[in-house]
Design an enzyme around this catalytic site. Structure first.
Site, short mmCIF file in Angstrom:
data_model
loop_
_atom_site.label_atom_id
_atom_site.label_comp_id
_atom_site.label_asym_id
_atom_site.label_seq_id
_atom_site.Cartn_x
_atom_site.Cartn_y
_atom_site.Cartn_z
N LYS A 3 -9.53 6.98 -18.82
CA LYS A 3 -9.86 7.54 -20.13
C LYS A 3 -8.66 7.43 -21.08
O LYS A 3 -8.20 6.34 -21.33
CB LYS A 3 -10.35 8.98 -19.95
CG LYS A 3 -11.32 9.16 -18.76
CD LYS A 3 -12.67 8.49 -18.96
CE LYS A 3 -13.50 8.41 -17.68
NZ LYS A 3 -13.74 9.69 -17.02
N TYR A 43 -16.82 17.77 -13.78
CA TYR A 43 -17.21 16.36 -13.90
C TYR A 43 -18.24 16.01 -12.81
O TYR A 43 -18.08 16.41 -11.65
CB TYR A 43 -15.96 15.49 -13.77
CG TYR A 43 -16.26 14.01 -13.77
CD1 TYR A 43 -16.65 13.36 -14.93
CD2 TYR A 43 -16.18 13.28 -12.59
CE1 TYR A 43 -16.95 12.01 -14.93
CE2 TYR A 43 -16.48 11.93 -12.58
CZ TYR A 43 -16.87 11.30 -13.75
OH TYR A 43 -17.17 9.97 -13.73
N ASP A 62 -7.74 19.18 -13.49
CA ASP A 62 -8.12 17.85 -14.00
C ASP A 62 -7.74 17.84 -15.48
O ASP A 62 -8.34 18.54 -16.29
CB ASP A 62 -9.63 17.67 -13.79
CG ASP A 62 -10.12 16.29 -14.25
OD1 ASP A 62 -9.51 15.72 -15.18
OD2 ASP A 62 -11.13 15.81 -13.70
N ARG A 83 0.84 -1.20 0.00
CA ARG A 83 0.00 0.00 0.00
C ARG A 83 0.88 1.25 0.00
O ARG A 83 0.60 2.23 -0.66
CB ARG A 83 -0.97 0.04 1.20
CG ARG A 83 -1.67 1.39 1.32
CD ARG A 83 -2.90 1.44 2.23
NE ARG A 83 -2.83 0.58 3.38
CZ ARG A 83 -2.06 0.81 4.46
NH1 ARG A 83 -1.31 1.89 4.52
NH2 ARG A 83 -2.06 -0.04 5.47
C1 LIG Z 1 -14.12 10.06 -15.69
C2 LIG Z 1 -13.65 11.35 -15.16
C3 LIG Z 1 -13.34 11.49 -13.80
C4 LIG Z 1 -13.50 10.37 -12.80
O1 LIG Z 1 -12.64 9.31 -13.04
P1 LIG Z 1 -12.96 7.78 -12.66
O2 LIG Z 1 -11.77 7.06 -13.15
O3 LIG Z 1 -14.22 7.41 -13.36
O4 LIG Z 1 -13.12 7.74 -11.18
C5 LIG Z 1 -12.87 12.71 -13.38
N1 LIG Z 1 -12.73 13.76 -14.24
C6 LIG Z 1 -13.04 13.66 -15.53
C7 LIG Z 1 -12.87 14.85 -16.42
C8 LIG Z 1 -13.51 12.45 -16.04
O5 LIG Z 1 -13.84 12.37 -17.33
#
Ligand SMILES: *Cc1c(COP(=O)(O)O)cnc(C)c1O
Length: 394
Positions: free
Chosen positions: A201, A104, A176, A52
């Site tokens: 993504k 998001y 982000d 961890r």
């Molecule tokens: C999908 C997404 C998230 C969250 O990510 P997860 O891997 O689904 O927890 C956060 N920010 C953006 C812009 C996203 O597209």
């Protein structure tokens, strides 16, 4: 060990510190399943003790993303939301966050339902309007939270300007960077303190792993975030670390192909009489076209577009054949999604409509199909839209 500093981004994806395993030359990072590590000396423990806290496979991914974002240290989490939520744990009761209004959906839920309860308040603003951002800053503001381009309206925030504003007020800038990845945009070089990713993504890119990453450039912040990663414990498992590492190797070519296809498709939709509006910062008509060009290499592979009404949208979704109709984005296959009922379902309807996320808006994440096939598919779906639906189905 190799010197990779002089390489271009595309080359660094492959030729980095983890190009091969120095113990045996293996050209794929080994998956280290061990949770615990033998210590040979009662007084001096080795670098690894418990997975961890630190694991060699996860460390490889953390090194790679830190290098790609031009940061000091990377951290891998079990999801994008785990990365984002852990970063928010840097805050304490009484602190305040200024956050982009079309954030998001999961981040919206975290801020409004969890941080709120812990006594951490927030103000939603249009981050593209610096005056509004400045007005929202309070003496207890600790974070300016940016998503650019934003989801799903692809508004572009000036990362450098926001970071400067944050510094003047003693706050951190979180960005982000899921939509563009370091292949197209490097927020740390523009002044941000923490870069966050849903590696689910584009970084992974194949719709087959849920993962999150964070990168910082300051040592003190790195120590604090590292301690939170270990305390909260939402670390990424080693198999998934390996999948993200593999995905990253093809990041540059995937984004090049998908971005150029997105730009072609945006131009097509923009001229189609049945499409009311296209949101894509690569279109010259986009209000932030120049800013996007200045702070990122391209406009990316995601766009959104709006129809006259929901009936037209429903008919389009029913007739379109190539894209998968699903949540998520950033994959080899083109993904069409309906923000109102998918990514932004957690947002109350009036809030959502006030933010411009209407019931006639679709988001498209362009994959690796030939864009001409996609355009043909869209054209035939648009052709089937009847005059009845155009009048609102009444
Ligand atoms: C999908 C997404 C998230 C969250 O990510 P997860 O891997 O689904 O927890 C956060 N920010 C953006 C812009 C996203 O597209």
């Amino acid at each position: 060990m190799i010197e990779s500093d002089c390489y271009s981004f595309d080359t660094k994806l492959l030729h980095n510190r983890h190009k091969f395993d120095p113990t045996n030359g293996a050209v794929s990072v080994p998956i280290q399943h061990a949770t615990t590590f033998h210590q040979s000396d009662i007084d001096h423990f080795g670098k690894y003790d418990y997975s961890r806290s630190l694991n060699p496979t996860r460390e490889a991914l953390e090194d790679v993303i830190a290098e790609l974002e031009d940061g000091l240290k990377g951290f891998a989490f079990s999801s994008g939301m785990a990365a984002i939520s852990t970063a928010f744990l840097l805050l304490s009761q009484g602190d305040h966050v200024v956050i982009t209004e079309d954030v998001y959906g999961g981040t919206y839920r975290m801020v409004t339902q969890v941080l709120n309860r812990l006594g951490i308040s927030h103000t939603f603003v249009d981050m593209t309007d610096l005056k509004e951002v400045e007005k929202a800053i309070q003496p207890n503001t600790k974070v300016l939270y940016v998503e650019t381009p934003s989801n799903p309206l692809l508004k572009v925030t000036d990362i450098n300007a926001i970071s400067n504003l944050a510094k003047q007020h003693g706050a951190y800038t979180f960005v982000d960077n899921t939509f563009l990845t370091p292949a197209l945009q490097k927020p740390l070089n523009l002044g941000a303190d923490i870069v966050l990713h849903s590696a689910t993504k584009f970084l992974s890119g194949h719709s087959d792993v849920v993962a999150g990453l964070a990168v910082v450039k300051d040592e003190e912040l790195a120590n604090r975030l590292g301690s939170l990663q270990n305390s909260f414990g939402a670390v990424l498992g080693v198999q998934d670390c390996w999948l993200v590492l593999r995905g990253i190797k093809t990041l540059a070519v995937r984004l090049q192909q998908s971005s150029s296809a997105a730009s072609k498709i945006a131009a097509y939709l923009n001229l189609h009489p049945l499409v009311k509006e296209v949101h894509y910062p690569g279109l010259e008509s986009h209000p932030h076209f120049a800013l996007q060009k200045e702070q990122a290499k391209s406009a990316g592979a995601v766009l959104s577009f709006e129809f006259e009404n929901e009936d037209v949208l429903r008919s389009f979704v029913k007739n379109v054949a190539i894209p998968v109709f699903a949540v998520s984005l950033g994959a080899v296959e083109t993904i069409l999604s309906y923000p109102a009922k998918m990514s932004h379902a957690a947002m109350p309807e009036e809030e959502r409509l006030a933010r411009g996320i209407s019931n006639s808006l679709l988001r498209l994440s362009v994959g690796l199909e030939n864009p001409d096939d996609l355009i043909q598919d869209f054209a035939s779906a648009l052709n089937k839209i009847s005059s009845v639906q155009l009048q609102g189905g009444k």
